[in-house]
Motif scaffolding. Structure first.
Motif, short mmCIF file in Angstrom:
data_model
loop_
_atom_site.label_atom_id
_atom_site.label_comp_id
_atom_site.label_asym_id
_atom_site.label_seq_id
_atom_site.Cartn_x
_atom_site.Cartn_y
_atom_site.Cartn_z
N SER A 1 0.82 -1.20 0.00
CA SER A 1 0.00 0.00 0.00
C SER A 1 0.86 1.25 0.00
O SER A 1 1.94 1.28 0.59
N VAL A 2 0.34 2.30 -0.64
CA VAL A 2 1.00 3.61 -0.67
C VAL A 2 -0.04 4.66 -0.30
O VAL A 2 -1.15 4.67 -0.84
N ARG A 3 0.33 5.57 0.61
CA ARG A 3 -0.60 6.59 1.10
C ARG A 3 -0.33 7.94 0.47
O ARG A 3 0.82 8.33 0.25
N LEU A 4 -1.41 8.68 0.20
CA LEU A 4 -1.33 10.05 -0.28
C LEU A 4 -2.19 10.90 0.67
O LEU A 4 -3.39 11.03 0.49
N PRO A 5 -1.58 11.46 1.73
CA PRO A 5 -2.36 12.22 2.71
C PRO A 5 -3.12 13.38 2.07
O PRO A 5 -2.63 14.02 1.13
N GLY A 6 -4.32 13.62 2.59
CA GLY A 6 -5.11 14.73 2.08
C GLY A 6 -6.38 14.90 2.87
O GLY A 6 -6.86 13.99 3.53
N ALA A 7 -6.96 16.08 2.78
CA ALA A 7 -8.20 16.40 3.48
C ALA A 7 -9.40 16.00 2.63
O ALA A 7 -9.28 15.79 1.41
N PRO A 8 -10.57 15.86 3.24
CA PRO A 8 -11.79 15.56 2.46
C PRO A 8 -11.97 16.56 1.32
O PRO A 8 -11.77 17.77 1.49
N GLY A 9 -12.33 16.04 0.15
CA GLY A 9 -12.58 16.88 -1.01
C GLY A 9 -11.34 17.30 -1.77
O GLY A 9 -11.44 17.96 -2.80
N THR A 10 -10.16 16.90 -1.27
CA THR A 10 -8.90 17.30 -1.90
C THR A 10 -8.34 16.15 -2.72
O THR A 10 -8.10 15.06 -2.19
N LEU A 11 -8.09 16.38 -4.01
CA LEU A 11 -7.53 15.35 -4.88
C LEU A 11 -6.01 15.37 -4.82
O LEU A 11 -5.39 16.44 -4.72
N PRO A 12 -5.37 14.20 -4.85
CA PRO A 12 -3.91 14.17 -4.95
C PRO A 12 -3.47 14.85 -6.25
O PRO A 12 -4.15 14.76 -7.27
N ASP A 13 -2.33 15.51 -6.20
CA ASP A 13 -1.84 16.13 -7.44
C ASP A 13 -1.32 15.04 -8.39
O ASP A 13 -1.01 13.92 -7.98
N GLY A 14 -1.24 15.38 -9.66
CA GLY A 14 -0.84 14.42 -10.68
C GLY A 14 0.50 13.75 -10.42
O GLY A 14 0.61 12.51 -10.47
N PRO A 15 1.55 14.52 -10.15
CA PRO A 15 2.86 13.89 -9.91
C PRO A 15 2.85 12.97 -8.69
O PRO A 15 3.46 11.91 -8.71
N GLY A 16 2.13 13.36 -7.63
CA GLY A 16 2.07 12.51 -6.44
C GLY A 16 1.35 11.22 -6.72
O GLY A 16 1.76 10.14 -6.27
N LEU A 17 0.27 11.30 -7.49
CA LEU A 17 -0.48 10.10 -7.84
C LEU A 17 0.34 9.18 -8.72
O LEU A 17 0.36 7.96 -8.54
N ALA A 18 1.07 9.76 -9.65
CA ALA A 18 1.93 8.96 -10.53
C ALA A 18 3.04 8.28 -9.74
O ALA A 18 3.38 7.11 -9.99
N ALA A 19 3.61 9.00 -8.77
CA ALA A 19 4.68 8.42 -7.96
C ALA A 19 4.16 7.27 -7.11
O ALA A 19 4.83 6.24 -6.95
N ALA A 20 2.95 7.44 -6.56
CA ALA A 20 2.36 6.36 -5.76
C ALA A 20 2.09 5.14 -6.61
O ALA A 20 2.36 4.00 -6.20
N ALA A 21 1.56 5.35 -7.83
CA ALA A 21 1.31 4.23 -8.73
C ALA A 21 2.62 3.54 -9.09
O ALA A 21 2.69 2.30 -9.14
N GLY A 22 3.66 4.33 -9.33
CA GLY A 22 4.96 3.75 -9.66
C GLY A 22 5.53 2.93 -8.52
O GLY A 22 6.18 1.90 -8.74
N ALA A 23 5.29 3.38 -7.29
CA ALA A 23 5.81 2.65 -6.12
C ALA A 23 5.19 1.27 -5.99
O ALA A 23 5.79 0.36 -5.41
N LEU A 24 3.98 1.10 -6.54
CA LEU A 24 3.33 -0.21 -6.51
C LEU A 24 3.77 -1.10 -7.67
O LEU A 24 3.42 -2.27 -7.71
N GLY A 25 4.50 -0.52 -8.62
CA GLY A 25 5.06 -1.33 -9.70
C GLY A 25 4.10 -1.68 -10.80
O GLY A 25 4.31 -2.65 -11.55
N GLY A 26 3.01 -0.92 -10.95
CA GLY A 26 2.05 -1.21 -12.01
C GLY A 26 1.08 -2.30 -11.62
O GLY A 26 1.03 -2.75 -10.48
N GLY A 27 0.29 -2.74 -12.60
CA GLY A 27 -0.72 -3.76 -12.35
C GLY A 27 -1.98 -3.17 -11.75
O GLY A 27 -2.11 -1.95 -11.60
N PRO A 28 -2.93 -4.01 -11.37
CA PRO A 28 -4.20 -3.52 -10.80
C PRO A 28 -4.05 -3.08 -9.36
O PRO A 28 -3.13 -3.50 -8.64
N ALA A 29 -4.98 -2.23 -8.92
CA ALA A 29 -4.93 -1.71 -7.55
C ALA A 29 -6.34 -1.37 -7.09
O ALA A 29 -7.28 -1.27 -7.88
N VAL A 30 -6.45 -1.17 -5.79
CA VAL A 30 -7.70 -0.77 -5.15
C VAL A 30 -7.48 0.59 -4.49
O VAL A 30 -6.43 0.84 -3.89
#
Length: 306
Positions: free
Chosen positions: A115-144
């Protein structure tokens, strides 16, 4: 007198237990354990003093069994009860540790999806680079996609499952919808968890742990007709290491034959499936309340987290 069991009151008949917890309240009374009621609506609306007004003063040690609370709400409940001479046997810091993924993930890391966490407040979307970095940390493939406590698994394709993390458009769409649907209920931010292929014909097992020992094994409330019986040797030392007196672990069988921990939760707010042995669970909790936690579960006193 023994531990008091505190349940949520029926919103329409506040002198009666909420029907969802009625079996457990009856089991407690059958064991001659005191039962008290709180007003859950008053608690979540920010009036903990009113919420606990019907709890007898000086009731001593107590277990809460009721609807889910945020860590802040639980801390407010703990303090309001303490002011009336009632001590919840799960401290606020222990509640948060079992209830929210950041509290338990490091202990269970080898036994649960990456699992990889992206801290944020309700209603706040992760920024694009942060989301991409989190996805990369999981190494691709499917996720929840989930937050620190809940997913939107009943909106599986819309707000939960990402078939391929390299599909950045799809990932952003699912995350955005998840954040939108969670609204003010979003806890802690967004979490991406690697998808593991569990056998749906087996179902999940919910294990109820009291002082590091399995007190009850039930089906998961979402699949009450499926009652798997996993071996618990791999998870027992992890529960002990977490150090919380009353927790649940949801276990599922991966298609390669490995049992895995899907979720950990605080036992006070975990749902007991209909037909489960409520009396057995209440009896184990009542017995545990008469003594101290085992040495392996004791932690130094710490300041309350709220």
């Amino acid at each position: 007198m023994g531990a008091t069991f505190i349940f949520c009151a029926d919103p329409l008949r506040p002198r009666r237990t909420d029907p969802h917890f009625a079996d457990e309240a009856r089991a407690a009374r059958a064991l001659d354990r005191p039962v008290a009621l709180i007003d859950h609506d008053a608690l979540v609306s920010g009036d903990p003093t009113a919420a606990v007004a019907r709890v007898p003063e000086g009731s001593g040690a107590a277990w809460y069994r009721g609807w889910m609370l945020t860590a802040g709400q639980y801390g407010a409940l703990y303090d309001a009860l303490a002011a009336r001479g009632v001590r919840l046997l799960t401290a606020p810091a222990d509640y948060r540790r079992a209830h929210e993924l950041p509290g338990w993930y490091a202990v269970f890391r080898a036994a649960t999806p990456h699992s990889v966490r992206l801290p944020g407040a309700p209603g706040t979307l992760p920024d694009g680079p942060g989301l991409a970095a989190a996805a990369g940390a999981l190494g691709g493939g499917p996720a929840v996609v989930k937050d620190h406590v809940k997913s939107r698994k009943h909106e599986w394709h819309e707000a939960c499952f990402v078939p391929d993390l390299t599909d950045t458009r799809r990932l952003a769409s699912v995350v955005a919808r998840f954040v939108e649907l969670q609204g003010d209920s979003l806890v802690g931010g967004v979490v991406l968890r690697a998808f593991e292929d569990f056998d749906p014909t087996v179902g999940e097992a919910r294990v109820w742990w009291v002082d590091g020992e399995p007190a009850l094994l039930t089906a998961h409330p979402d699949t009450p007709a499926l009652r798997p019986e996993p071996k618990l040797g791999f998870v027992r030392p992890l529960v002990a290491a977490l150090g919380c007196r009353f927790v649940t672990t949801d276990l599922a069988l991966r298609r390669d034959g490995a049992w895995r921990v899907v979720e950990v939760g605080d036992g006070q707010v975990s749902d007991l499936p209909k037909g489960a042995a409520a009396g057995h669970l209440v009896d184990r909790l009542a017995t545990a309340a008469t003594g101290r936690a085992p040495r392996a579960l004791r932690r130094p006193e710490s300041r309350r987290e709220g």
